[in-house]
Design a protein around this motif. Structure first.
Motif, PDB file in Angstrom:
ATOM      1  N   GLY A  88     107.660  20.527  20.054  1.00  0.00           N
ATOM      2  CA  GLY A  88     108.695  20.176  21.014  1.00  0.00           C
ATOM      3  C   GLY A  88     110.004  19.765  20.380  1.00  0.00           C
ATOM      4  O   GLY A  88     111.008  19.609  21.059  1.00  0.00           O
TER       5      GLY A  88
ATOM      6  N   CYS B 100     104.360  31.875  17.926  1.00  0.00           N
ATOM      7  CA  CYS B 100     104.100  30.470  18.216  1.00  0.00           C
ATOM      8  C   CYS B 100     103.192  30.342  19.434  1.00  0.00           C
ATOM      9  O   CYS B 100     103.426  30.958  20.463  1.00  0.00           O
ATOM     10  CB  CYS B 100     105.383  29.701  18.443  1.00  0.00           C
ATOM     11  SG  CYS B 100     105.006  27.998  18.863  1.00  0.00           S
ATOM     12  N   THR B 102     101.952  27.021  20.338  1.00  0.00           N
ATOM     13  CA  THR B 102     101.826  25.592  20.641  1.00  0.00           C
ATOM     14  C   THR B 102     102.318  25.270  22.058  1.00  0.00           C
ATOM     15  O   THR B 102     103.076  26.034  22.641  1.00  0.00           O
ATOM     16  CB  THR B 102     102.574  24.782  19.568  1.00  0.00           C
ATOM     17  OG1 THR B 102     102.237  25.315  18.298  1.00  0.00           O
ATOM     18  CG2 THR B 102     102.217  23.315  19.603  1.00  0.00           C
ATOM     19  N   PRO B 104     104.589  23.567  23.912  1.00  0.00           N
ATOM     20  CA  PRO B 104     105.885  23.851  24.536  1.00  0.00           C
ATOM     21  C   PRO B 104     106.135  25.357  24.721  1.00  0.00           C
ATOM     22  O   PRO B 104     106.725  25.768  25.733  1.00  0.00           O
ATOM     23  CB  PRO B 104     106.886  23.232  23.562  1.00  0.00           C
ATOM     24  CG  PRO B 104     106.118  22.126  22.910  1.00  0.00           C
ATOM     25  CD  PRO B 104     104.724  22.661  22.762  1.00  0.00           C
ATOM     26  N   CYS B 105     105.688  26.173  23.788  1.00  0.00           N
ATOM     27  CA  CYS B 105     105.821  27.623  23.970  1.00  0.00           C
ATOM     28  C   CYS B 105     104.878  28.106  25.062  1.00  0.00           C
ATOM     29  O   CYS B 105     105.209  29.003  25.841  1.00  0.00           O
ATOM     30  CB  CYS B 105     105.544  28.371  22.666  1.00  0.00           C
ATOM     31  SG  CYS B 105     107.015  28.644  21.656  1.00  0.00           S
ATOM     32  N   CYS B 141     104.031  25.311  16.354  1.00  0.00           N
ATOM     33  CA  CYS B 141     105.457  25.108  16.683  1.00  0.00           C
ATOM     34  C   CYS B 141     106.425  25.416  15.545  1.00  0.00           C
ATOM     35  O   CYS B 141     106.374  24.835  14.474  1.00  0.00           O
ATOM     36  CB  CYS B 141     105.688  23.674  17.167  1.00  0.00           C
ATOM     37  SG  CYS B 141     107.405  23.359  17.646  1.00  0.00           S
ATOM     38  N   LEU B 142     107.322  26.328  15.798  1.00  0.00           N
ATOM     39  CA  LEU B 142     108.296  26.746  14.792  1.00  0.00           C
ATOM     40  C   LEU B 142     109.671  26.128  15.039  1.00  0.00           C
ATOM     41  O   LEU B 142     110.673  26.573  14.481  1.00  0.00           O
ATOM     42  CB  LEU B 142     108.403  28.276  14.770  1.00  0.00           C
ATOM     43  CG  LEU B 142     107.177  29.003  14.228  1.00  0.00           C
ATOM     44  CD1 LEU B 142     107.282  30.503  14.458  1.00  0.00           C
ATOM     45  CD2 LEU B 142     106.988  28.730  12.736  1.00  0.00           C
ATOM     46  N   GLY B 143     109.740  25.108  15.874  1.00  0.00           N
ATOM     47  CA  GLY B 143     111.021  24.442  16.093  1.00  0.00           C
ATOM     48  C   GLY B 143     111.999  25.315  16.852  1.00  0.00           C
ATOM     49  O   GLY B 143     113.195  25.336  16.561  1.00  0.00           O
ATOM     50  N   SER B 144     111.487  26.039  17.806  1.00  0.00           N
ATOM     51  CA  SER B 144     112.337  26.923  18.584  1.00  0.00           C
ATOM     52  C   SER B 144     111.895  26.876  20.042  1.00  0.00           C
ATOM     53  O   SER B 144     111.987  27.852  20.776  1.00  0.00           O
ATOM     54  CB  SER B 144     112.229  28.343  18.022  1.00  0.00           C
ATOM     55  OG  SER B 144     113.118  29.197  18.670  1.00  0.00           O
ATOM     56  N   CYS B 145     111.397  25.709  20.438  1.00  0.00           N
ATOM     57  CA  CYS B 145     110.725  25.586  21.733  1.00  0.00           C
ATOM     58  C   CYS B 145     111.665  25.797  22.913  1.00  0.00           C
ATOM     59  O   CYS B 145     111.217  26.156  24.000  1.00  0.00           O
ATOM     60  CB  CYS B 145     110.067  24.218  21.857  1.00  0.00           C
ATOM     61  SG  CYS B 145     109.630  23.456  20.295  1.00  0.00           S
ATOM     62  N   MET B 150     108.521  32.766  21.423  1.00  0.00           N
ATOM     63  CA  MET B 150     109.218  33.308  20.260  1.00  0.00           C
ATOM     64  C   MET B 150     108.228  33.701  19.171  1.00  0.00           C
ATOM     65  O   MET B 150     107.075  33.285  19.178  1.00  0.00           O
ATOM     66  CB  MET B 150     110.231  32.291  19.740  1.00  0.00           C
ATOM     67  CG  MET B 150     109.678  30.955  19.292  1.00  0.00           C
ATOM     68  SD  MET B 150     108.995  30.931  17.624  1.00  0.00           S
ATOM     69  CE  MET B 150     110.433  31.316  16.633  1.00  0.00           C
TER      70      MET B 150
END
Ligand code: FMN
Ligand code: SF4
Ligand code: FES
Lengths: 450, 185
Positions: A88, B100, B102, B104-105, B141-145, B150
């Motif tokens: 997040g 991704c 996780t 949020p995705c 998570c790749l920090g692009s949520c 993505m």
């Protein structure tokens, strides 16, 4: 309208390059600190600002710096935590990609205060793949902001960019240091704390990207100015990365202290939900407790909840949550809490370093139980079993990843127990992965604040 | 990654490995940037280089070469390589698609995207297509949520994917038929 201390120039053309950054006031804090201030005076401003670590734990930054041991003849290090893997969270990437020199500026100024001549940016491998992150320090070096005798002040400083390789646990500061030393990312037992024995056994400060960037406006405008923003111990501005089912995902710089309602519903920020109703919120990355939407807006005692460390935690774990990393995501009523909890559990099971058995085994168990619940194979005793397993992890591990794995499970059961029960009662219905899309789950209000 | 250390591949590792001149120079420069006696800090950066010089994965020969260059025990290299999920311990396709998965995705449709890619490519996450073109990997998570769903391929982030744009991406990659990795600018 929140103030923009980090994002003031985020949309200014050319701000990514050194020239554009400099033309918009960049590197002023380095000039000010190195030319007119002592290291102690810089530390004093950071203390006065009330800045708290933006990586997740919210520890007061000035206090952390003041713990730094200073034995004669031993180098000290600043290590910037750019591992950003808390689900997040994408604010650090945003900052580093759009205005990369701000981090470098903050690192020089902060290192001056600590007397550190070398600093490292530990960046997660996936980000490092992206070329954007690899040019700014060279640019800064070429322009004389790094190297020997910066601005003729006698202060030397070098920055190295260190790459990770895909391991959430390396965001934990001692695992990060292990990784930086070329080892597996196994967290160390504390104490000793990094401020006494950190990188290469030398005194080290580990700070988040956003924390170090915030040092720039603090030194430029003074700690007191910074402390004027916010409420009480939640001072200054905070970057929140908003995702999930909000209308306007993105990274927002907010004044700490705006209401949660404003943040999630106003068009300046998240803009509310698209089409459906909100159901739940995770305000600070997957490790913090999930809470029902109503409890996010108002505390259990009926007060407006605010975007501050204290207000988000109001009610403790029974009815509150945490600010965490600012990795904010919201759920609409098509989402299934059991599915999401299973997803979270899978994440922690995958990312556990494996050193402590409660975490290594417990995360695996939780994933397994949640998997069968979500896939219509749950047993009547599973909810209690889950509760038991998460309780046995919390507090019994070397690092907080164990707690971080337990909290999402505990909070989901605490607030959405009826949804778990539904999964046991209607196994056929939940076999369809989209079981709540057509027919949102009608919550028993009894559980909302239980 | 991870609690359960992943096995390394010993059988397929018989192909010889040697660093290129340029890579060797890069390794030496990396080792020199740490304090005296701390050159082991360069291990992860150097493993990335070795992986990019070995078709995107780390064979035993590649890891042994790293140990040799750095003056480390082989086991010191294996234990690190097997800990970090970006290091591939088995041969991979020309393209590695890190999708991704996780939460949020997931809230923004990654389950559908992954199911579609699995069907389209005829593989499960973790597998490589028969023609050796694509390896599909479910990653965290790749920090692009905010721009989910993505996937990452080499240096590129492909964001706000739809079924259509994912198909177009696969087609474009297939047509290009050339690997990218983190050393590409
Ligand atoms: C499992 C785990 C993961 C963490 N991941 C990160 C991270 O990705 N980025 C970060 O800045 N801090 C992370 N932290 C917090 C760090 O341990 C540390 O508290 C932080 O970097 C200190 O910086 P700050 O005081 O500026 O917040 C993590 C902690 C734990 C327990
Ligand atoms: S709590 Fe989990 S991640 Fe942390 S040290 Fe123990 S096993 Fe490793
Ligand atoms: S959850 Fe997919 S990028 Fe963060």
């Amino acid at each position: 309208m929140s103030r923009k201390l980090l994002f003031e120039h985020i949309a200014t053309p050319g701000i990514r390059g050194l020239e554009g950054y400099r033309a918009n006031g960049g590197y002023r804090s380095v000039e000010k600190a190195l030319r007119t201030m002592s290291p102690e005076a810089v530390l004093e401003e950071v203390k006065k600002s009330g800045l708290r670590g933006r990586g997740g734990a919210g520890f007061p930054t000035g206090l952390k710096w003041s713990f730094l041991a200073k034995p004669e003849g031993v180098p000290r290090y600043l290590v910037v935590n750019a591992d950003e893997s808390e689900p997040g969270t994408f604010k650090d990437r945003y900052l580093m990609e759009r205005i990369p020199h701000m981090l470098i500026e903050g690192m020089i100024t902060s290192s001056f205060a600590m007397g550190a001549h070398t600093s490292y940016i530990y960046i997660r491998g996936e980000y490092f793949c992206r070329p954007d992150h690899r040019t700014s320090d060279a640019e800064a070096r070429a322009a004389g902001w790094l190297g020997k005798n910066i601005l003729g002040s006698g202060f030397d400083h070098e920055i190295h960019v260190q790459v990770g390789a895909g391991a959430y646990i390396c965001g934990e500061e001692t695992a990060l240091l292990e990784s930086l030393e070329g080892k597996r990312g196994n967290p160390r037992i504390k104490p000793p704390f990094p401020a006494v024995m950190g990188l290469y056994n030398c005194p080290t400060v580990v700070n988040n990207v956003e924390t170090i960037a915030a040092v720039v406006p603090i030194v430029n405008d003074g700690g007191e100015e910074y402390a004027k923003i916010g409420i009480g111990k939640s001072a200054g501005t905070k970057l929140i990365s908003a995702g999930g089912n909000v209308k306007r995902p993105g990274v927002y710089e907010i004044d700490l202290g705006i209401t949660c309602d404003e943040f999630i519903n106003s068009d300046e920020y998240c803009g509310g939900v698209e089409g459906r109703a909100f159901k739940a919120v995770v305000p600070g990355g997957s490790s913090v407790p999930i809470i029902p939407y109503e409890l996010f807006l108002k505390t259990a005692t009926g007060e407006s909840r605010l975007m501050t460390y204290e207000s988000l935690a109001d009610g403790g774990f029974a009815t509150g949550t945490m600010m965490g990393s600012g990795g904010f995501y919201a759920y609409n009523d098509a989402q299934c809490i059991v599915r999401s909890t299973w997803n979270h559990a899978r994440f922690y099971s995958h990312e556990s370093c494996g050193q402590c058995s409660p975490c290594r085994e417990g995360t695996g168990w939780m994933e397994k139980i949640l998997h069968r619940l979500e896939h219509g194979e749950g047993r009547s005793e599973d909810i209690d079993l889950l509760w038991d397993v998460q309780r046995k992890i919390e507090g019994n591990t070397i690092c907080p990843l164990g707690d971080a794995a337990a909290w999402p499970v505990a909070s989901a059961i605490r607030h959405f127990r009826d949804e778990f029960e539904y999964h046991i009662r209607f196994p056929q219905k939940v076999k369809d992965p989209k079981h709540f899309e057509k027919e949102p789950f009608a919550r028993n209000p009894k559980f909302a604040t239980a | 990654m991870s609690a359960r250390t992943r096995p390394i591949t010993t059988t397929a590792g018989t192909r010889p490995f040697a660093f290129s001149e340029a890579a060797l120079a890069e390794c030496k420069a990396l080792m020199a940037r740490y304090p005296e006696g701390r050159s082991k800090s360069a291990l992860i950066p150097i493993l990335h280089i070795a992986q990019s010089e070995n078709d995107g994965w780390l064979s035993v020969n590649a890891m042994d070469a790293v140990a040799h260059v750095m003056g480390l025990q082989h086991i010191e290299v294996y234990e690190v390589a097997s800990f970090y999920s970006m290091f591939n311990l088995h041969p991979v396709g020309t393209y590695v698609l890190d999708v991704c998965r996780t939460a949020p995705c997931m809230l923004r449709g990654s389950d559908d995207l992954i199911a579609h890619l699995e069907k389209k490519l005829g593989v499960h996450c973790g597998e490589t297509t028969k023609d050796g073109m694509f390896t599909l990997k479910g990653v965290e998570c790749l920090g692009s949520c905010g721009t989910a769903p993505m996937l990452q391929c080499g240096a590129g982030y492909h964001e706000k994917l739809t079924i259509e744009s994912a198909d177009a991406l696969i087609d474009a990659l297939r047509a290009r038929n050339q690997r990218t990795n983190y050393t590409d600018q």
